[in-house]
Scaffold this motif. Structure first.
Motif, PDB file in Angstrom:
ATOM      1  N   GLY A   1       0.791  -1.224   0.000  1.00 49.15           N
ATOM      2  CA  GLY A   1       0.000   0.000   0.000  1.00 49.15           C
ATOM      3  C   GLY A   1       0.824   1.275   0.000  1.00 49.15           C
ATOM      4  N   SER A   2       2.149   1.163   0.081  1.00 51.90           N
ATOM      5  CA  SER A   2       3.000   2.356   0.148  1.00 51.90           C
ATOM      6  C   SER A   2       3.278   2.973  -1.223  1.00 51.90           C
ATOM      7  CB  SER A   2       4.336   2.016   0.813  1.00 51.90           C
ATOM      8  OG  SER A   2       5.082   1.135  -0.013  1.00 51.90           O
ATOM      9  N   GLY A   3       2.926   2.263  -2.296  1.00 51.29           N
ATOM     10  CA  GLY A   3       3.177   2.773  -3.639  1.00 51.29           C
ATOM     11  C   GLY A   3       4.576   2.478  -4.139  1.00 51.29           C
ATOM     12  N   GLY A   4       5.298   1.602  -3.468  1.00 49.44           N
ATOM     13  CA  GLY A   4       6.668   1.274  -3.870  1.00 49.44           C
ATOM     14  C   GLY A   4       6.783   0.758  -5.295  1.00 49.44           C
TER      15      GLY A   4
ATOM     16  N   PHE B   1      13.876   1.199   0.647  1.00 48.00           N
ATOM     17  CA  PHE B   1      12.698   0.660   1.318  1.00 48.00           C
ATOM     18  C   PHE B   1      11.654   1.765   1.380  1.00 48.00           C
ATOM     19  CE2 PHE B   1       9.934  -0.527   4.845  1.00 48.00           C
ATOM     20  CZ  PHE B   1       9.719  -1.872   4.581  1.00 48.00           C
ATOM     21  N   ILE B   2      10.471   1.487   0.829  1.00 46.60           N
ATOM     22  CA  ILE B   2       9.372   2.456   0.825  1.00 46.60           C
ATOM     23  C   ILE B   2       8.340   2.010   1.863  1.00 46.60           C
ATOM     24  CG2 ILE B   2       7.561   3.577  -0.548  1.00 46.60           C
ATOM     25  CD1 ILE B   2      10.212   4.164  -1.812  1.00 46.60           C
ATOM     26  N   HIS B   3       8.022   2.904   2.769  1.00 48.15           N
ATOM     27  CA  HIS B   3       6.998   2.623   3.769  1.00 48.15           C
ATOM     28  C   HIS B   3       6.027   3.793   3.788  1.00 48.15           C
ATOM     29  CE1 HIS B   3       8.916   5.273   6.883  1.00 48.15           C
ATOM     30  NE2 HIS B   3       9.960   5.056   6.098  1.00 48.15           N
ATOM     31  N   GLY B   4       4.988   3.663   4.576  1.00 47.43           N
ATOM     32  CA  GLY B   4       4.009   4.747   4.626  1.00 47.43           C
ATOM     33  C   GLY B   4       3.188   4.690   5.891  1.00 47.43           C
ATOM     34  N   ASN B   5       2.344   5.685   6.054  1.00 47.09           N
ATOM     35  CA  ASN B   5       1.463   5.762   7.212  1.00 47.09           C
ATOM     36  C   ASN B   5       0.198   4.960   6.937  1.00 47.09           C
ATOM     37  OD1 ASN B   5       3.437   7.503   8.133  1.00 47.09           O
ATOM     38  ND2 ASN B   5       2.259   9.356   7.659  1.00 47.09           N
ATOM     39  N   ILE B   6      -0.342   4.350   7.978  1.00 49.22           N
ATOM     40  CA  ILE B   6      -1.484   3.447   7.815  1.00 49.22           C
ATOM     41  C   ILE B   6      -2.689   4.114   7.141  1.00 49.22           C
ATOM     42  CG2 ILE B   6      -3.215   2.082   9.075  1.00 49.22           C
ATOM     43  CD1 ILE B   6      -0.882   1.061  10.803  1.00 49.22           C
TER      44      ILE B   6
ATOM     45  N   SER C   1      18.978  -0.187   8.499  1.00 47.92           N
ATOM     46  CA  SER C   1      20.387  -0.486   8.196  1.00 47.92           C
ATOM     47  C   SER C   1      20.564  -1.497   7.064  1.00 47.92           C
ATOM     48  CB  SER C   1      21.116  -0.974   9.451  1.00 47.92           C
ATOM     49  OG  SER C   1      20.528  -2.161   9.939  1.00 47.92           O
ATOM     50  N   ASN C   2      19.501  -2.165   6.643  1.00 44.89           N
ATOM     51  CA  ASN C   2      19.581  -3.106   5.515  1.00 44.89           C
ATOM     52  C   ASN C   2      19.475  -2.396   4.165  1.00 44.89           C
ATOM     53  OD1 ASN C   2      19.695  -5.201   7.343  1.00 44.89           O
ATOM     54  ND2 ASN C   2      17.505  -5.607   7.239  1.00 44.89           N
ATOM     55  N   TYR C   3      19.151  -1.116   4.175  1.00 41.50           N
ATOM     56  CA  TYR C   3      18.885  -0.386   2.937  1.00 41.50           C
ATOM     57  C   TYR C   3      19.752   0.859   2.855  1.00 41.50           C
ATOM     58  CZ  TYR C   3      14.899  -3.427   3.598  1.00 41.50           C
ATOM     59  OH  TYR C   3      14.119  -4.534   3.835  1.00 41.50           O
ATOM     60  N   THR C   4      19.954   1.347   1.649  1.00 43.20           N
ATOM     61  CA  THR C   4      20.689   2.584   1.449  1.00 43.20           C
ATOM     62  C   THR C   4      19.797   3.767   1.820  1.00 43.20           C
ATOM     63  OG1 THR C   4      21.588   1.498  -0.529  1.00 43.20           O
ATOM     64  CG2 THR C   4      22.141   3.813  -0.205  1.00 43.20           C
ATOM     65  N   LEU C   5      18.498   3.611   1.538  1.00 40.11           N
ATOM     66  CA  LEU C   5      17.560   4.714   1.625  1.00 40.11           C
ATOM     67  C   LEU C   5      16.196   4.188   2.077  1.00 40.11           C
ATOM     68  CD1 LEU C   5      17.404   7.738   0.678  1.00 40.11           C
ATOM     69  CD2 LEU C   5      16.786   6.860  -1.576  1.00 40.11           C
ATOM     70  N   CYS C   6      15.600   4.825   3.069  1.00 38.90           N
ATOM     71  CA  CYS C   6      14.245   4.497   3.515  1.00 38.90           C
ATOM     72  C   CYS C   6      13.388   5.748   3.355  1.00 38.90           C
ATOM     73  CB  CYS C   6      14.236   4.053   4.971  1.00 38.90           C
ATOM     74  SG  CYS C   6      15.068   2.489   5.252  1.00 38.90           S
ATOM     75  N   LEU C   7      12.280   5.607   2.639  1.00 41.07           N
ATOM     76  CA  LEU C   7      11.439   6.766   2.336  1.00 41.07           C
ATOM     77  C   LEU C   7       9.997   6.520   2.766  1.00 41.07           C
ATOM     78  CD1 LEU C   7      12.749   7.384  -1.299  1.00 41.07           C
ATOM     79  CD2 LEU C   7      13.391   8.655   0.764  1.00 41.07           C
ATOM     80  N   ASN C   8       9.392   7.521   3.407  1.00 37.63           N
ATOM     81  CA  ASN C   8       7.993   7.457   3.786  1.00 37.63           C
ATOM     82  C   ASN C   8       7.177   8.140   2.688  1.00 37.63           C
ATOM     83  OD1 ASN C   8       5.405   8.020   4.857  1.00 37.63           O
ATOM     84  ND2 ASN C   8       6.201   7.942   6.946  1.00 37.63           N
TER      85      ASN C   8
END
Length: 195
Positions: free
Chosen positions: A13-16, A120-125, A170-177
């Motif tokens: 659901g984050s649109g990754g 890593f792409i994450h988002g708010n619920i 730490s497993n990723y270069t970049l984490c984006l919300n």
């Protein structure tokens, strides 16, 4: 381009997937997502339908049941064979051309390469729930269930095969919300990091 391969892991659901597709288009490079399934099916000898269900997601059971899944005389389960076929396909793709690869533990599989940007792409619920409701035409309750189930299965698969924690920064270069930044800004940041 200093980074020629971009892997995108994402919360459901984050649109990754969408962000990855747009980044690939803007860079004019190959995009691998569900189109990897046929190659994995060919390598493993299993059906594309089975691969679609199993290549990125664990079976609908916990980590212990996953670890103890039916194994042949070599000690390998069907899931192990799928993972090994998937690993070979991803390694071949990375050797062949610059690309964006969505999910499938590609960040871990390609960890020894220096030309990879792991995102890593994450988002708010609330935003993820709305996206899932709109995309799959489901009610909020069903969207929340889909999100929890899919992310749990992704996490179980990732944690089992990589011995790392899915979503850990730490497993990723970049984490984006994506909820906070928006899809376009996420794309811009990824593009800047690839230069």
């Amino acid at each position: 381009m200093t980074k020629k391969i971009i892997t995108i892991s994402r919360e459901f659901g984050s649109g990754g997937r969408f962000i990855g597709e747009q980044v690939a288009k803007k860079l004019g490079i190959a995009y691998y997502d569900k189109n990897v399934i046929a190659q994995v099916a060919e390598k493993s000898g299993l059906s594309p339908e089975y691969i679609q269900e199993s290549a990125e997601l664990s079976p609908k059971r916990g980590i212990f049941a996953y670890a103890l899944a039916g194994r042949d005389i070599t000690g390998k389960s069907v899931e192990d064979m799928v993972y090994e076929a998937q690993r070979k396909v991803i390694l071949n793709i990375a050797e062949k051309e610059p690309c964006v690869i969505i999910g499938r533990n590609a960040d871990f599989i390609l960890k020894d390469r220096e030309d990879v940007l792991n995102v890593f792409i994450h988002g708010n619920i609330p935003q993820k729930t709305k996206r899932i409701c709109d995309l799959y035409h489901v009610e909020e309750k069903e969207a929340l269930k889909m999100m929890a189930d899919t992310d749990k299965r992704r996490m179980t698969n990732y944690n089992f095969y990589t011995e790392q924690k899915w979503g850990k920064a730490s497993n990723y270069t970049l984490c984006l919300n994506s909820s906070e930044l928006g899809y376009e800004r996420c794309e811009e940041i990824i593009l800047k990091c690839v230069e």
